[in-house]
Design an enzyme around this catalytic site. Structure first.
Site, PDB file in Angstrom:
ATOM      1  N   ARG A  50      -2.475  -0.685  -1.755  1.00  0.00           N
ATOM      2  CA  ARG A  50      -2.925  -0.980  -0.593  1.00  0.00           C
ATOM      3  C   ARG A  50      -2.402  -0.127   0.645  1.00  0.00           C
ATOM      4  NH1 ARG A  50      -3.511  -5.251  -3.667  1.00  0.00           N
ATOM      5  NH2 ARG A  50      -1.483  -4.531  -4.223  1.00  0.00           N
TER       6      ARG A  50
ATOM      7  N   ARG B 184       6.686   5.853   1.540  1.00  0.00           N
ATOM      8  CA  ARG B 184       7.503   4.556   0.902  1.00  0.00           C
ATOM      9  C   ARG B 184       8.561   5.016  -0.036  1.00  0.00           C
ATOM     10  NH1 ARG B 184       4.274  -0.242  -2.256  1.00  0.00           N
ATOM     11  NH2 ARG B 184       4.129  -0.737   0.113  1.00  0.00           N
TER      12      ARG B 184
HETATM   13  N1   CP Z   1       1.080  -4.997   0.553  1.00  0.00           N
HETATM   14  C1   CP Z   1       1.504  -3.778   0.095  1.00  0.00           C
HETATM   15  O1   CP Z   1       2.530  -3.210   0.652  1.00  0.00           O
HETATM   16  O2   CP Z   1       0.957  -3.458  -0.960  1.00  0.00           O
HETATM   17  P1   CP Z   1       1.108  -2.408  -1.987  1.00  0.00           P
HETATM   18  O3   CP Z   1       2.380  -2.187  -2.791  1.00  0.00           O
HETATM   19  O4   CP Z   1      -0.231  -2.183  -3.013  1.00  0.00           O
HETATM   20  O5   CP Z   1       1.041  -0.943  -0.978  1.00  0.00           O
END
Ligand code: CP
Length: 306
Positions: free
Chosen positions: A55, A105
């Site tokens: 996401r 990230r």
């Molecule tokens: N909500 C969220 O951070 O999902 P992902 O880990 O898929 O990015």
């Protein structure tokens, strides 16, 4: 209020007025998202994801494309020069030459802050260790506002892994800016990080418990999280808490009719699939909201919206 050129590292860096401005800008992006725009034509977003994501990375990329910009980046450090031993600092000092904004990230707490100290372009924290996930908290607030028409006056329960789950840390800080009652439901070993609890409990009413049944009849928003297996130093400890909470139709039946169930996703087994078709389940609407909130954030930090 200044957003142009600003890093988004912690939700604690934002006042309630600034958050309101971001949520209002996100609302204006609903129309832009369906038509497309060239608001960010010529601008480049780099997504540097050192941890898995569906996401956050894809919605940042979709947001940039919908605003007419372009996207570069990597979804796993294995294919970048990190594999050859390049550190985060050199990676950031390199990529800032290619991009106008970086979404990062990283598995380590503090990584986004370090990147922001080094980079000349804005850094947006897409999740740093088990510390924070500020853009997810903005999506969560936007979803609550959209579903309930307000945030003040609500009773909210955060359920699951409150120790390692970064989304609940950012969300708890954000909710403490509103007039809400917060219930923290987790196994004893996965209680909310103490520094987060200390910061919020002077501002709002907070309870801690392991028992969800006790609070379910009175809450307005149930925010469910996955137990973060990958962050446990000892898998024997994970085995003890795995599957502690399972939201099913019985949970929904015991709650208010207009309960809103949210989850940052991904889920494992904490919400039964039978819940997905109930009107209370709003987690896939929350996913959609991720695009418009991230469109707003990109437009704001790149100065296209002031
Ligand atoms: N909500 C969220 O951070 O999902 P992902 O880990 O898929 O990015």
């Amino acid at each position: 209020m200044k957003f142009h050129g600003r890093d988004i590292i912690s939700i604690e860096d934002f006042s309630r007025e600034e958050i309101t401005y971001i949520l209002n800008t996100s609302k204006t992006m609903e129309a832009v998202a369906s038509k497309g725009s060239d608001m960010l034509k010529g601008k480049i977003l780099a997504t540097l994801f050192f941890e898995p994501s569906t996401r956050t990375r894809l919605s940042f990329e979709a947001a940039m494309l919908k605003l007419g910009g372009s996207v570069i980046g990597f979804a796993e450090a294995e294919i970048a020069s990190v594999k050859k031993g390049e550190n985060l600092a050199d990676t950031v000092r390199t990529v800032e030459n290619y991009a106008d904004v970086i979404a990062l990230r990283h598995p380590l707490d503090g990584a986004a802050k370090l990147a922001a100290e080094l980079a000349k372009v804005p850094i947006v924290n897409g999740g740093s260790g088990s510390e924070e996930h500020p853009t997810q908290a903005l999506i969560d607030l936007y979803t609550v506002q959209k579903e309930k028409g307000k945030i003040d006056g609500l009773k909210v329960a955060l359920v699951g892994d409150l120790r390692y789950g970064r989304t609940v840390h950012s969300l708890a800080y954000a909710l403490s800016l509103y007039d809400i009652e917060l219930h923290l439901i987790s196994p004893e070993t996965l209680r909310m990080r103490r520094e987060v609890l200390r910061a919020i409990q002077n501002k709002i009413a907070v309870t801690e418990d392991s028992n969800l049944e006790k609070v379910i009849p009175k809450i307005d928003v149930l925010y469910v999280t996955r137990i973060q297996k990958e962050r446990f130093p000892d898998l024997a400890e994970y085995a003890k808490v795995k599957g502690t909470y399972k939201i099913d139709l019985k949970t929904v039946a015991a709650a208010k009719k207009d309960l809103t169930i949210l989850h940052p996703l991904p889920r494992v087994d904490e919400i039964a699939p039978e819940v997905d078709s109930t009107p209370q389940a709003r987690y896939f609407q929350q996913v959609y909201n991720g695009v418009v909130v991230r469109m707003a954030l990109l437009a704001l930090v790149l100065g296209a919206v002031r």
